[in-house]
Design a protein around this motif. Structure first.
Motif, PDB file in Angstrom:
ATOM      1  N   UNK A  71       0.850  -1.189   0.000  1.00 59.49           N
ATOM      2  CA  UNK A  71       0.000   0.000   0.000  1.00 59.49           C
ATOM      3  C   UNK A  71       0.892   1.249   0.000  1.00 59.49           C
ATOM      4  N   UNK A  72       1.054   1.857  -1.157  1.00 61.24           N
ATOM      5  CA  UNK A  72       1.931   3.022  -1.309  1.00 61.24           C
ATOM      6  C   UNK A  72       1.244   4.340  -0.955  1.00 61.24           C
ATOM      7  N   UNK A  73      -0.089   4.381  -1.155  1.00 60.82           N
ATOM      8  CA  UNK A  73      -0.814   5.637  -0.972  1.00 60.82           C
ATOM      9  C   UNK A  73      -1.857   5.513   0.144  1.00 60.82           C
ATOM     10  N   UNK A  74      -2.052   6.618   0.853  1.00 58.13           N
ATOM     11  CA  UNK A  74      -3.097   6.653   1.884  1.00 58.13           C
ATOM     12  C   UNK A  74      -4.462   6.851   1.243  1.00 58.13           C
ATOM     13  N   UNK A  75      -4.510   7.770   0.272  1.00 63.30           N
ATOM     14  CA  UNK A  75      -5.776   8.100  -0.393  1.00 63.30           C
ATOM     15  C   UNK A  75      -5.575   8.182  -1.908  1.00 63.30           C
ATOM     16  N   UNK A  76      -6.540   7.621  -2.637  1.00 64.20           N
ATOM     17  CA  UNK A  76      -6.501   7.661  -4.096  1.00 64.20           C
ATOM     18  C   UNK A  76      -7.854   8.103  -4.615  1.00 64.20           C
ATOM     19  N   UNK A  77      -7.848   9.017  -5.588  1.00 63.79           N
ATOM     20  CA  UNK A  77      -9.079   9.409  -6.269  1.00 63.79           C
ATOM     21  C   UNK A  77      -8.818   9.586  -7.750  1.00 63.79           C
ATOM     22  N   UNK A  78      -9.761   9.132  -8.569  1.00 59.62           N
ATOM     23  CA  UNK A  78      -9.707   9.384 -10.006  1.00 59.62           C
ATOM     24  C   UNK A  78     -11.111   9.760 -10.470  1.00 59.62           C
ATOM     25  N   UNK A  79     -11.187  10.728 -11.367  1.00 59.75           N
ATOM     26  CA  UNK A  79     -12.487  11.154 -11.871  1.00 59.75           C
ATOM     27  C   UNK A  79     -12.418  12.518 -12.526  1.00 59.75           C
TER      28      UNK A  79
END
Length: 287
Positions: A71-79
């Motif tokens: 798990x490299x990222x705490x939070x991910x968003x795409x859109x």
């Protein structure tokens, strides 16, 4: 009326944009035997309760699946970039976290990369805002991103949406404003054990909707017998047909449509229809 005349024991209405199609669904509620809907909450907005099944989006387990990865990222968003979303995304800078944000990358980022990034993220962020393209009315909307995250083995922290209790058995953290979103992210990241438990439970529930499993539930639903009724054309529908035809067609085609509509409408005569004949004739002349 067109659907009514189809000779079949099962007539299925399938809708992904349920909010935008709500009026059509309401008007045709009695002529379809089965409804496959991507937004189950709309059943509460219809007086005649529908024989419906939740039809989820983006649930192909061949595209979205869990991988053994760090798990490299705490939070991910795409859109897509939207004014209301921008404020939420910018507020993430107030937290000391590793984030991955992909905005307006629909045509440049493939599904494989999205699946990889979801697997590499502790939390996938989701916004449930929707808007009617015609009326510009805003509403909360179930998004495919939610189940995509679960199939990828990550928890999706979503903006609150009404259909959640009809889709999931357990209650999962959601948010309604920026303050709540930041608070929920903080709580989840600070308690790794709790986040892992929630992610596992969430992933298990999402796996139920993967294509390879859910297809059998769809088949069982469609095999259930349910009667559908004949629906006659209403006067307001005829007016709408004539209005649209007069704008888009030549005079010859328009009068052909007028004759076809009248022939269909007066197939089964009654007193009200005889009275409406004059109204239809008068309206047809105006257009």
């Amino acid at each position: 009326n067109f659907v009514s005349q189809i000779i079949s024991s099962k007539k299925i209405l399938y809708s992904l944009d349920c909010e935008e199609n709500l009026k059509k669904i309401k008007n045709n509620s009695k002529v379809f035997s089965h409804f496959l809907l991507a937004e189950p909450k709309i059943n509460k907005n219809i007086k005649k309760k529908l024989n419906y099944l939740f039809f989820p989006l983006e649930c192909n387990e061949k595209f979205f699946f869990k991988k053994k990865t760090r798990k490299k990222y705490d939070v991910f968003f795409f859109g897509e970039t939207r004014p209301d979303r921008t404020k939420f995304i910018e507020s993430l800078d107030n937290l000391n976290l590793k984030k991955k944000i992909l905005l307006d990358k629909k045509n440049s980022v493939n599904i494989k990369k999205i699946n990889n990034l979801m697997n590499q993220s502790k939390i996938v962020l989701n916004f449930s805002d929707g808007m009617n393209k015609k009326t510009k009315e805003k509403f909360d909307q179930f998004k495919g991103r939610i189940i995509m995250s679960g199939l990828s083995g990550s928890f999706c922290l979503s903006q609150d949406y009404k259909s959640k209790n009809l889709i999931f058995k357990k209650k999962y953290p959601t948010y309604s404003n920026i303050t709540q979103m930041l608070k929920q992210i903080n709580l989840l990241l600070k308690n790794e054990k709790r986040l892992n438990r929630i992610s596992k439970e969430f992933s298990t529930e999402c796996n139920r909707y993967s294509d390879k499993f859910y297809i059998y539930e769809i088949i069982r639903f469609l095999n259930k017998k349910k009667e559908c009724k004949f629906s006659d054309l209403e006067l307001k529908e005829i007016i709408n047909i004539l209005k649209t035809s007069s704008k888009k067609n030549s005079a010859r085609i328009y009068f052909k449509n007028v004759l076809e509509v009248n022939r269909e409408y007066f197939k089964n005569l009654n007193v009200l229809k005889i009275f409406n004949f004059l109204s239809i004739f008068f309206i047809a002349m105006i257009y």
